[in-house]
Write a protein that holds these residues in place. Structure first.
Motif, mmCIF file in Angstrom:
data_model
loop_
_atom_site.group_PDB
_atom_site.id
_atom_site.type_symbol
_atom_site.label_atom_id
_atom_site.label_comp_id
_atom_site.label_asym_id
_atom_site.label_seq_id
_atom_site.Cartn_x
_atom_site.Cartn_y
_atom_site.Cartn_z
ATOM 1 N N TYR A 179 -3.444 5.881 -5.720
ATOM 2 C CA TYR A 179 -2.974 5.622 -7.358
ATOM 3 C C TYR A 179 -4.124 6.239 -8.369
ATOM 4 O O TYR A 179 -4.112 6.117 -9.449
ATOM 5 N N GLY A 180 -4.909 7.031 -7.693
ATOM 6 C CA GLY A 180 -5.875 7.738 -8.611
ATOM 7 C C GLY A 180 -5.237 8.972 -9.558
ATOM 8 O O GLY A 180 -5.934 9.449 -10.532
ATOM 9 N N LYS A 181 -4.141 9.355 -9.119
ATOM 10 C CA LYS A 181 -3.549 10.393 -10.044
ATOM 11 C C LYS A 181 -2.028 10.381 -10.187
ATOM 12 O O LYS A 181 -0.972 11.235 -9.831
ATOM 13 N N VAL A 182 -1.572 9.099 -10.750
ATOM 14 C CA VAL A 182 -0.378 8.948 -11.123
ATOM 15 C C VAL A 182 -0.206 9.340 -12.396
ATOM 16 O O VAL A 182 -0.790 9.327 -13.578
ATOM 17 N N HIS A 183 0.856 10.185 -12.569
ATOM 18 C CA HIS A 183 1.464 10.935 -13.749
ATOM 19 C C HIS A 183 2.577 9.963 -14.336
ATOM 20 O O HIS A 183 3.666 9.762 -14.022
ATOM 21 N N HIS A 184 2.054 9.168 -15.379
ATOM 22 C CA HIS A 184 2.949 8.034 -15.911
ATOM 23 C C HIS A 184 3.272 8.446 -17.452
ATOM 24 O O HIS A 184 2.453 8.515 -18.196
ATOM 25 N N LYS A 185 4.583 8.932 -17.679
ATOM 26 C CA LYS A 185 5.282 9.216 -18.903
ATOM 27 C C LYS A 185 6.016 8.159 -19.237
ATOM 28 O O LYS A 185 7.070 7.572 -18.682
ATOM 29 N N VAL A 186 6.486 7.834 -20.879
ATOM 30 C CA VAL A 186 7.183 6.847 -21.587
ATOM 31 C C VAL A 186 7.633 7.683 -22.636
ATOM 32 O O VAL A 186 7.036 8.094 -23.507
ATOM 33 N N ARG A 187 8.955 7.688 -22.559
ATOM 34 C CA ARG A 187 9.750 8.066 -24.028
ATOM 35 C C ARG A 187 10.728 7.076 -24.400
ATOM 36 O O ARG A 187 11.367 6.298 -23.508
ATOM 37 N N MET A 209 0.900 -1.148 -0.100
ATOM 38 C CA MET A 209 -0.045 -0.095 0.101
ATOM 39 C C MET A 209 0.804 1.314 0.072
ATOM 40 O O MET A 209 0.545 2.312 0.693
ATOM 41 N N LEU A 210 1.932 1.371 -0.864
ATOM 42 C CA LEU A 210 2.738 2.625 -1.188
ATOM 43 C C LEU A 210 2.018 3.345 -2.251
ATOM 44 O O LEU A 210 1.817 2.487 -3.234
ATOM 45 N N GLY A 211 1.796 4.615 -1.903
ATOM 46 C CA GLY A 211 1.351 5.240 -2.743
ATOM 47 C C GLY A 211 2.267 5.686 -4.210
ATOM 48 O O GLY A 211 3.464 5.647 -3.862
ATOM 49 N N ASN A 222 12.397 6.941 -13.302
ATOM 50 C CA ASN A 222 12.154 7.839 -11.770
ATOM 51 C C ASN A 222 10.663 7.492 -11.516
ATOM 52 O O ASN A 222 9.996 7.822 -12.069
ATOM 53 N N ILE A 223 10.633 7.079 -10.154
ATOM 54 C CA ILE A 223 9.389 6.641 -9.498
ATOM 55 C C ILE A 223 9.375 7.451 -8.222
ATOM 56 O O ILE A 223 10.086 7.357 -7.439
ATOM 57 N N ASP A 224 8.198 8.431 -8.207
ATOM 58 C CA ASP A 224 8.125 9.128 -7.043
ATOM 59 C C ASP A 224 6.820 8.378 -6.229
ATOM 60 O O ASP A 224 5.579 8.338 -6.708
ATOM 61 N N ILE A 225 7.152 7.986 -5.110
ATOM 62 C CA ILE A 225 5.902 7.062 -4.376
ATOM 63 C C ILE A 225 5.883 7.990 -3.047
ATOM 64 O O ILE A 225 6.536 8.812 -2.511
ATOM 65 N N PHE A 226 4.841 7.630 -2.193
ATOM 66 C CA PHE A 226 4.649 7.976 -1.030
ATOM 67 C C PHE A 226 4.192 7.177 0.133
ATOM 68 O O PHE A 226 3.473 6.107 -0.390
ATOM 69 N N GLY A 227 4.458 7.248 1.354
ATOM 70 C CA GLY A 227 4.426 6.131 2.336
ATOM 71 C C GLY A 227 3.280 6.877 3.456
ATOM 72 O O GLY A 227 2.378 7.746 3.328
#
Length: 265
Positions: free
Chosen positions: A142-150, A92-94, A166-171
């Motif tokens: 997980y409702g507002k994940v900014h997912h970018k692929v290049r 349950m890590l955001g 680069n992964i930005d998570i929150f606990g």
């Protein structure tokens, strides 16, 4: 290039007519798929395009008793995503954002330099996280994940592919944290064992009379094909269990459950 499913893909009859008329929605790979399936040869789609992921080819696969599966081999960066994302969800890590850059210089990189081809790959790469994390069930996490692929074509890299994330998570209490992943891999070395496994397993499925979509082989793909209405499984560990249990079921062996009751019997 990116193609959406159209009416010409709906039935074998319409598909054949579209092939005869050189319809733009019939990609070259679909011609190979049609030839393969109608010849009774199993087909595994290692690319992110539709190819066999249309009703017409799937109906033909059933009629011809042919096994098919796909799509898009899961080798480098997406493999890492389907390993890491289930871990985040399990604890349950955001997740706030996931930025992915690919650097590769082989023919795959050259093709993906074309915007139309990249769009197909982008759709395949972006889908895994949403299916694993289920934002509709966990909107706070997980409702507002900014997912970018290049994807960047860089010829000197050759077949050595670099996937940088680069992964930005929150606990707990929303405290922010970061994870950096730099996967320096070799594209063909990761893909070759997948091809060998699929040749063996599709031959086994064909001999066992398992026709149509082989969802139990989703372990090998970025965008697993499923029966209509079935939720596609992207979690690598659940995919692995499906693969093993299907093989055990075919052999008449007891299925793996991991109930954890052994110590109390």
């Amino acid at each position: 290039v990116f193609i959406k499913s159209e009416e010409v893909h709906s039935t074998p009859e319409k598909f054949v007519e579209a092939m005869k008329n050189n319809h733009p929605a019939i990609a070259p790979s679909m011609l190979y798929a049609w030839a393969s399936v109608t010849s009774g040869v199993p087909f595994a789609n290692g690319a992110p395009n539709l190819t066999v992921d249309v009703p017409a080819i799937q109906q033909l696969a059933h009629e011809q008793n042919v096994a098919i599966c796909g799509k898009d081999f899961k080798t480098g960066q997406t493999l890492m995503k389907t390993i890491l994302a289930p871990g985040f969800k399990a604890r349950m890590l955001g997740l706030q954002g996931w930025y992915s850059t690919n650097i590769l210089g082989n023919r795959d990189g050259e093709v993906l330099d074309d915007p139309g081809s990249f769009k197909t790959k982008e759709e395949s790469k972006l889908g895994a996280l949403e299916y694993i994390l289920q934002p509709q069930l966990y909107p706070t996490l997980y409702g507002k994940v900014h997912h970018k692929v290049r994807i960047n074509y860089y010829p000197p890299r050759g077949d050595n592919k670099e996937g940088w994330d680069n992964i930005d998570i929150f606990g707990w209490l929303g405290y922010p944290m970061q994870i950096k992943v730099d996967f320096l891999c070799r594209d063909s070395i990761l893909a070759a064992p997948i091809v060998l496994d699929l040749v063996l397993f599709l031959d086994l499925a064909q001999r066992a009379g398992m026709r149509g979509i082989q969802e139990w082989l989703s372990f090998y793909f970025k965008s697993p094909m499923t029966a209509p209405g079935l939720y596609p499984e992207h979690d690598l560990f659940i995919q692995s269990m499906k693969l093993k249990n299907t093989l055990r079921w075919m052999m008449g062996e007891e299925l793996i459950t991991h109930l954890g009751q052994e110590y109390y019997d």
